[in-house]
Design a protein around this motif. Structure first.
Motif, mmCIF file in Angstrom:
data_model
loop_
_atom_site.group_PDB
_atom_site.id
_atom_site.type_symbol
_atom_site.label_atom_id
_atom_site.label_comp_id
_atom_site.label_asym_id
_atom_site.label_seq_id
_atom_site.Cartn_x
_atom_site.Cartn_y
_atom_site.Cartn_z
ATOM 1 N N THR A 621 0.687 -1.089 -0.389
ATOM 2 C CA THR A 621 -0.057 0.052 -0.176
ATOM 3 C C THR A 621 0.702 1.539 -0.004
ATOM 4 O OG1 THR A 621 -2.335 0.982 1.226
ATOM 5 C CG2 THR A 621 -0.103 -0.334 2.717
ATOM 6 N N VAL A 622 0.559 2.569 -0.270
ATOM 7 C CA VAL A 622 1.066 3.296 -1.071
ATOM 8 C C VAL A 622 0.820 4.635 0.192
ATOM 9 C CG1 VAL A 622 1.835 4.967 -2.639
ATOM 10 C CG2 VAL A 622 2.496 3.138 -3.287
ATOM 11 N N ASN A 623 1.014 5.166 1.177
ATOM 12 C CA ASN A 623 0.388 6.576 1.361
ATOM 13 C C ASN A 623 -0.200 7.695 0.452
ATOM 14 O OD1 ASN A 623 0.372 8.639 2.806
ATOM 15 N ND2 ASN A 623 0.160 7.293 4.827
ATOM 16 N N LEU A 624 -1.091 8.428 1.144
ATOM 17 C CA LEU A 624 -1.096 8.420 0.164
ATOM 18 C C LEU A 624 -0.605 9.884 -0.305
ATOM 19 C CD1 LEU A 624 -3.695 9.417 -2.405
ATOM 20 C CD2 LEU A 624 -5.028 10.464 -0.590
ATOM 21 N N TYR A 625 -0.580 10.065 1.054
ATOM 22 C CA TYR A 625 0.350 11.947 1.690
ATOM 23 C C TYR A 625 2.055 11.950 1.531
ATOM 24 C CZ TYR A 625 -4.070 12.969 1.964
ATOM 25 O OH TYR A 625 -5.848 13.418 1.722
ATOM 26 N N THR A 626 2.316 10.585 2.264
ATOM 27 C CA THR A 626 3.626 10.888 2.537
ATOM 28 C C THR A 626 4.310 9.804 1.291
ATOM 29 O OG1 THR A 626 3.294 8.215 3.864
ATOM 30 C CG2 THR A 626 2.980 10.331 4.719
ATOM 31 N N GLY A 627 4.114 8.368 0.883
ATOM 32 C CA GLY A 627 4.687 7.965 -0.652
ATOM 33 C C GLY A 627 5.149 7.334 0.507
ATOM 34 N N GLU A 628 4.788 6.623 1.114
ATOM 35 C CA GLU A 628 5.075 5.208 2.321
ATOM 36 C C GLU A 628 4.483 4.155 1.594
ATOM 37 O OE1 GLU A 628 6.593 6.887 7.123
ATOM 38 O OE2 GLU A 628 4.571 6.438 6.136
ATOM 39 N N VAL A 629 5.793 3.445 1.422
ATOM 40 C CA VAL A 629 5.432 1.805 0.661
ATOM 41 C C VAL A 629 5.149 1.437 2.031
ATOM 42 C CG1 VAL A 629 5.385 0.276 -1.348
ATOM 43 C CG2 VAL A 629 6.326 2.878 -2.066
ATOM 44 N N ARG A 630 4.169 0.826 2.312
ATOM 45 C CA ARG A 630 4.701 -0.652 3.672
ATOM 46 C C ARG A 630 3.023 -1.770 2.889
ATOM 47 N NH1 ARG A 630 5.008 1.708 8.330
ATOM 48 N NH2 ARG A 630 5.399 3.912 8.962
ATOM 49 N N THR A 631 3.693 -3.202 3.483
ATOM 50 C CA THR A 631 3.346 -4.079 3.363
ATOM 51 C C THR A 631 1.618 -3.682 4.290
ATOM 52 O OG1 THR A 631 3.997 -5.241 5.449
ATOM 53 C CG2 THR A 631 5.021 -5.447 3.556
ATOM 54 N N LYS A 632 1.027 -4.529 3.501
ATOM 55 C CA LYS A 632 0.018 -4.633 3.694
ATOM 56 C C LYS A 632 -0.705 -5.325 4.944
ATOM 57 C CE LYS A 632 -4.251 -3.146 0.656
ATOM 58 N NZ LYS A 632 -4.415 -3.698 -0.693
ATOM 59 N N ARG A 633 0.146 -7.111 5.183
ATOM 60 C CA ARG A 633 0.217 -8.107 4.955
ATOM 61 C C ARG A 633 1.308 -8.623 5.741
ATOM 62 N NH1 ARG A 633 0.614 -12.320 1.215
ATOM 63 N NH2 ARG A 633 -0.669 -11.359 -0.873
ATOM 64 N N ALA A 634 1.255 -9.653 6.220
ATOM 65 C CA ALA A 634 2.522 -9.877 6.427
ATOM 66 C C ALA A 634 2.843 -11.167 4.700
ATOM 67 C CB ALA A 634 2.775 -11.507 7.483
ATOM 68 N N ALA A 635 4.208 -11.059 4.953
ATOM 69 C CA ALA A 635 4.591 -11.441 3.560
ATOM 70 C C ALA A 635 4.191 -13.084 3.948
ATOM 71 C CB ALA A 635 5.807 -10.979 2.789
ATOM 72 N N SER A 636 4.317 -13.749 2.783
ATOM 73 C CA SER A 636 4.519 -15.099 2.992
ATOM 74 C C SER A 636 5.108 -16.456 1.590
ATOM 75 C CB SER A 636 2.720 -16.023 2.577
ATOM 76 O OG SER A 636 1.843 -15.758 1.861
#
Ligand SMILES: *[C@@H]1O[C@H](CO)[C@@H](O)[C@H](O)[C@H]1NC(C)=O
Ligand SMILES: *[C@@H]1O[C@H](CO)[C@@H](O)[C@H](O)[C@H]1NC(C)=O
Ligand SMILES: *[C@@H]1O[C@H](CO)[C@@H](O)[C@H](O)[C@H]1NC(C)=O
Ligand SMILES: *[C@@H]1O[C@H](CO)[C@@H](O)[C@H](O)[C@H]1NC(C)=O
Length: 822
Positions: A621-636
């Motif tokens: 997911t990408v934060n709309l304002y900050t541009g931070e790319v984070r995981t939405k869930r734990a990778a498998s």
């Protein structure tokens, strides 16, 4: 009684006797007696006896008798005495008439013997008759012009007595015109004649009553009188004479036609036609007079026939003549002075002797505008004129010599207020009732260049979109000038100043006729945000006047820059940017942070991030304002180890500008949490991870250095600005302007290169706009400044409070941005 009478008789007789004796002696040879007439009866004539030589007895005896030849017995003889006595009244005039001698013959007869004697008795005249005129009123008519010396015979008086007892002389009663002369005619008769000794004047005395007296030569003198009435016949010898040689009349000039002027009166002392008078004007009377006056032929009354006018003729001299009807006609003259009296019948007249010139509005007090004279045809008070000006007039009348005035200014004139005066002058005379007239004098005020041009506003704010077409009209200023003509003809110019070290004239030019300002090239907001132009309007007066106005040109941002990705840098790492993440990462793990900037400002620089495409959209997911790319869930384990993300970066401008960046992520099994990794890498560097770690460190360091440099530059710039212009840091107390809730506010984050300042623009978008700029305090810890974009209706104070909240140390203040950057 008889005895006494007899005694008297005797005495008388003795006297007479004596007388007769004397007479007797003179008679020669003849008995003659002489007696006077009118003796009394018994008067003794003579002693007849004795004279005849007879004795008394003889006489008696011889019967003496006396016989008269005429038969009348005037005498008788007394016998006893022999005396001849008067028997009867003897009137000589009856007996003898006018014959000089009167003798009565007597016959004395004596008888025995008869003897005859002749005795004569002479009767002597006695003055017993008075002269007598045949008529006792003699009427004579004599013309008055008769010359002196002419005689008029009168009847002679008749006196029966003779000799000296007859008429001897004539006398005339006293009269200055007549005397009497006596003319002897044949026979010694005396004829009285009336002689004119002085010319008669009927007018003095029409009738002379004279008395002619005839005197005889007797003793005592007897006289007879007759009246002589001399009637003087008229001759036309008198000129008709006027009562006065001249008449003086005063007539008001407004006397009505037919008014009585005066009555002349002449008298003629002559009689009848010679005294009948006819009046007329003299022969040489002018037509003027004849047309104005008439005279009554009979009465001499003069009437007004026409209209008098004091202003044309003040005096008339009428020659009046009076003629009688005699032959020749006599004529008398008089003069009638008719004085015409002035009546206030002429209104005063105002004459402009010099036409009014335009007056300069800066004329000093007392400048002559026009010359005026007044005239009133009337005289005296009727012609005494006073002039009046309306109250509160900017002009006064200054009297010069008689009846002349100068209209001069009094007070300050202003053509811009009143450009023309219509001065109403009233002239009034002093007559009763007074007459007046008015005249309006137009005075125009000429312009003086006393008003500088005035711009419609002291300063103008112009908002100009960047990237405009060069040569387009940027704005139009306009000024007006209250003066007139050349003094109001304006030309506009731009005063030279510098904008970013370039002369302003290379940016704009102005149409000098109408004040339209043109841009000379397009502006780039990102390079130049605001500049000001000094515009001057100058009139063409002498000397010219000018005024200045400032035009603030605000360049408006256009969304002409697309967001630019700073990290991950595609330039450095190619189009693909590889990020690594451990497969063991939990949900919410920060994979990376996309950072982009937009050179525009405001909305145009408001960047949002969106995940456009992903290998597995459920993982990131990408934060709309900050541009931070984070995981939405734990990778498998099932997740692909290579993930690609396409992130779209958009600004909020219109139209939207966007950019994309592709982030490729590698899921690595052996990789742990980043911090751990770092520590691990320090502890046990592997070739590969060590290289990645190095990149990470480098990139972090570079970000840190970048932010530090940013702060330093910002701080230096701020200090420099506060020193040079003081515009940077401002007073919070200066709050009047931002109290206004109707202001539109704009707070812009300047991201032109490194962040330097925040700009707050406020105002009614197009008119009065104010720009506020704030700089960050150098000690501020805030590097990441969130853009605040209040809505147009937001109270400015709110914005300030938001700013206050976000900048806790409140070391910044606001100030109206007035000074251009140098
Ligand atoms: C002009 O003169 C009038 C009187 O003559 C005076 O009242 C007025 O104050 C004067 N004005 C000036 C400007 O001198
Ligand atoms: C302009 O003129 C009017 C009268 O016409 C006068 O009342 C007024 O005071 C004048 N104003 C100025 C500024 O002179
Ligand atoms: C001034 O004159 C120019 C050229 O004649 C014209 O294009 C412009 O519209 C004028 N500006 C105004 C405000 O009238
Ligand atoms: C207008 O500006 C010029 C240049 O700054 C200056 O010389 C002049 O005095 C100004 N005029 C006025 C009326 O202020």
């Amino acid at each position: 009684m008889t005895k006494r009478m007899g005694y008297q008789d005797w005495r008388c007789l003795s006297l007479w006797l004596h007388y007769f004796v004397l007479l007797w002696s003179t008679i020669d040879g003849q008995t003659r007696y002489s007696i006077t007439e009118e003796l009394k009866q018994g008067s003794v004539v003579g002693n007849l006896a004795k004279d005849l030589g007879l004795t008394l007895s003889e006489m008696f005896d011889r019967k003496l008798r006396v016989a008269s030849e005429a038969g009348e017995q005037y005498f008788t003889v007394i016998a006893g005495k022999g005396e001849l006595v008067v028997n009867d009244r003897i009137d000589r005039e009856a007996l003898c008439g006018q014959s000089a001698s009167c003798i009565l013959p007597l016959q004395v007869v004596i008888e025995d013997p008869l003897q005859l004697f002749r005795v004569e008795v002479e009767i002597q005249d006695v003055n017993d008759n008075a002269p007598k005129f045949p008529s006792n009123n003699i009427i004579l008519e004599i013309a008055e012009s008769t010359v002196t010396g002419v005689r008029f015979p009168l009847e002679s008086a008749i006196d029966p007595d003779v000799g000296s007892n007859s008429v001897k002389s004539y006398t005339l009663s006293k009269d200055e015109c007549f005397s009497i002369v006596i003319k002897e005619v044949a026979g010694g008769r005396k004829v009285p004649e009336l002689m004119l000794s002085k010319v008669l004047d009927r007018e003095k005395r029409a009738v002379h009553k004279l008395f002619v007296t005839a005197l005889d030569g007797g003793n005592p003198v007897r006289s007879g009188t007759s009246q002589v009435t001399v009637r003087v016949l008229d001759i036309n010898d008198n000129v008709p004479a006027f009562e006065k040689p001249s008449y003086k009349i005063s007539v008001a000039e407004n006397a009505a036609e037919g008014a009585l002027i005066t009555q002349t009166k002449a008298t003629d002392m002559d009689d009848g036609q010679n005294g009948e008078i006819e009046y007329s004007f003299g022969a040489h009377t002018s037509d003027d007079v004849l047309s104005l006056f008439s005279i009554d032929q009979m009465s001499g009354t003069i009437f007004l026939k026409g209209k008098l006018d004091f202003e044309t003729t003040v005096n008339y001299e009428l020659d009046v003549s009076a003629k009688d009807k005699g032959n020749p006609r006599m004529e008398g003259h008089c003069t009638v002075h008719v004085e015409v009296l002035d009546v206030n019948d002429n209104p005063p007249e105002i004459i402009l002797t010099s036409h009014p010139k335009p007056v300069r509005e800066d004329s000093p007090n007392g400048s002559v505008v026009a010359l005026i004279s007044v005239r009133d045809l009337d005289s005296g008070d009727n012609g005494k004129v006073t002039l009046h000006l309306p109250l509160k007039c900017k002009f006064v009348l200054k009297p010069s010599f008689s009846h002349n005035y100068a209209l001069v200014t009094s007070g300050v004139l202003d053509r811009e207020n009143v450009s023309e005066y219509n001065i109403e002058i009233t002239a009034t005379d002093s007559g009763s009732p007074p007459l007046s007239s008015k005249k309006i004098i137009p005075v125009s005020i000429s312009d003086v260049n006393d008003n500088p041009p005035v711009f419609t506003q002291p300063s103008y704010d112009v908002y100009l979109k960047e990237n405009g077409v060069p040569g387009s009209i940027l704005f139009s200023v306009s000024a007006f000038d209250l003066d007139f003509g050349e003094n109001a003809k304006l030309s506009y110019s731009i005063l030279d100043s510098k904008v970013q070290d370039v002369s302003v004239s290379s940016y704009v030019y102005i149409n000098s006729d109408n004040g339209s300002i043109y841009s000379m090239h397009s502006f780039d907001y990102e390079k130049l945000k605001v500049f000001q132009i000094q515009v001057q309007a100058k009139d063409q007066g002498s000397p010219p006047l000018s005024s200045n106005a400032t035009v603030h040109v605000f360049i408006l941002d256009q969304n002409d820059n697309a967001p630019a990705v700073i990290y991950p840098s595609s330039a450095a790492l190619g189009s693909l940017s590889h990020q690594r993440m451990p497969r063991s990462a939990k949900a919410g793990h920060l994979v990376t942070k996309v950072t982009a900037v937009d050179a525009d400002s405001g909305h145009n620089a408001w960047i949002s991030y969106r995940l456009a495409e992903a290998t597995d959209a459920s993982l990131f997911t990408v934060n709309l304002y900050t541009g931070e790319v984070r995981t939405k869930r734990a990778a498998s384990e099932q997740d692909d180890s290579s993930q690609r993300l396409l992130i779209e970066i958009k600004d909020d401008g219109e139209p939207v500008q966007s950019a994309t960046v592709t982030v490729s992520i590698l899921l690595e099994d052996g990789l742990h949490e980043p911090m751990l990794d770092l520590r691990q890498k320090v502890a046990e560097p592997s070739k590969k991870t060590g290289r990645i770690t190095l990149y990470l460190i480098l990139s972090l360091a570079s970000v840190s250095v970048l932010s530090l440099v940013t702060f330093l530059i910002l701080a230096v710039k701020c200090i420099r600005n506060s020193r040079s212009s003081g515009s940077c840091c401002m007073r919070r107390s200066d709050c009047d302007d931002y109290k206004n809730p109707n202001r539109n506010l704009q707070i812009q984050l300047n991201t032109d290169g490194p962040i330097k300042y925040v700009e707050v623009l406020g105002g009614d978008m197009l008119s009065q706009s104010q720009s506020f700029r704030s700089c960050m305090s150098p000690m501020s810890e805030y590097s990441d400044f969130t853009l605040i974009k209040p809505s147009s209706t937001t109270d400015f104070k709110e914005v300030i409070s938001v700013l206050d909240a976000s900048l806790p140390d409140s070391t910044w203040t606001f100030e109206s941005q007035q000074v251009s950057r140098k």
